[in-house]
Design a protein around this motif. Structure first.
Motif, PDB file in Angstrom:
ATOM      1  N   MET A   1      42.130  51.323  38.265  1.00 48.63           N
ATOM      2  CA  MET A   1      43.008  51.199  37.105  1.00 48.63           C
ATOM      3  C   MET A   1      43.395  49.740  36.945  1.00 48.63           C
ATOM      4  N   ASN A   2      43.190  49.212  35.784  1.00 45.37           N
ATOM      5  CA  ASN A   2      43.586  47.844  35.482  1.00 45.37           C
ATOM      6  C   ASN A   2      44.778  47.849  34.550  1.00 45.37           C
ATOM      7  N   ASN A  32      47.432  44.351  39.832  1.00 43.69           N
ATOM      8  CA  ASN A  32      46.094  44.926  39.932  1.00 43.69           C
ATOM      9  C   ASN A  32      45.585  44.882  41.378  1.00 43.69           C
ATOM     10  N   LYS A  33      45.936  43.815  42.093  1.00 41.26           N
ATOM     11  CA  LYS A  33      45.540  43.711  43.498  1.00 41.26           C
ATOM     12  C   LYS A  33      46.234  44.796  44.332  1.00 41.26           C
ATOM     13  N   LEU A  35      47.296  47.702  43.218  1.00 42.53           N
ATOM     14  CA  LEU A  35      46.704  48.997  42.867  1.00 42.53           C
ATOM     15  C   LEU A  35      45.330  49.186  43.497  1.00 42.53           C
ATOM     16  N   SER A  36      44.546  48.113  43.584  1.00 39.36           N
ATOM     17  CA  SER A  36      43.227  48.250  44.212  1.00 39.36           C
ATOM     18  C   SER A  36      43.384  48.521  45.712  1.00 39.36           C
ATOM     19  N   PHE A  37      44.390  47.940  46.330  1.00 39.34           N
ATOM     20  CA  PHE A  37      44.651  48.231  47.738  1.00 39.34           C
ATOM     21  C   PHE A  37      45.059  49.687  47.916  1.00 39.34           C
ATOM     22  N   GLU A  39      44.167  52.150  46.047  1.00 40.62           N
ATOM     23  CA  GLU A  39      42.962  52.959  45.861  1.00 40.62           C
ATOM     24  C   GLU A  39      42.129  52.995  47.137  1.00 40.62           C
ATOM     25  N   LYS A  40      42.085  51.872  47.859  1.00 40.19           N
ATOM     26  CA  LYS A  40      41.373  51.848  49.142  1.00 40.19           C
ATOM     27  C   LYS A  40      42.055  52.771  50.148  1.00 40.19           C
ATOM     28  N   ASN A  42      43.705  55.444  49.453  1.00 42.11           N
ATOM     29  CA  ASN A  42      43.438  56.827  49.049  1.00 42.11           C
ATOM     30  C   ASN A  42      42.070  57.309  49.512  1.00 42.11           C
ATOM     31  N   GLU A  43      41.166  56.398  49.841  1.00 45.46           N
ATOM     32  CA  GLU A  43      39.841  56.773  50.328  1.00 45.46           C
ATOM     33  C   GLU A  43      39.864  57.251  51.778  1.00 45.46           C
TER      34      GLU A  43
END
Length: 96
Positions: A1-2, A32-33, A35-37, A39-40, A42-43
């Motif tokens: 998500m951006n 954004n950084k 949120l990308s963390f 997302e990682k 959540n993996e």
């Protein structure tokens, strides 16, 4: 998500904070950084991990709630600036 500028203002509104137009340009890549963390994270497979209630394994030691007379009323009122026979006297602070 951006995230975009509109989303930054929406988040700021929900958080009840003021964001200057100058700050939006720096907030977009930073958020954004983050949120990308997330997302990682959540993996990761956390199916075998028990949920934490407390950070350590210590448990509470409960004791019986027993009323005791630890100090006498006279000793409790000894250093009070103003008192009656049984109560502390304090100035009234709430007016009707």
């Amino acid at each position: 998500m951006n995230l975009d500028e509109k989303t930054i203002y929406k988040i700021a509104d929900l958080a009840r904070i003021h964001v200057d137009e100058k700050e939006v340009a720096t907030l977009i890549p930073e958020m954004n950084k983050i949120l990308s963390f997330m997302e990682k994270l959540n993996e990761l497979d956390t199916s075998d991990v028990k949920p934490l209630v407390y950070m350590n394994e210590a448990t509470n030691v409960w004791r019986e709630d027993v009323v005791k007379q630890e100090i006498s009323t006279a000793d409790g009122l000894k250093n009070a600036a103003k008192h009656s026979d049984q109560f502390f006297m304090v100035p009234k602070i709430i007016e009707k």
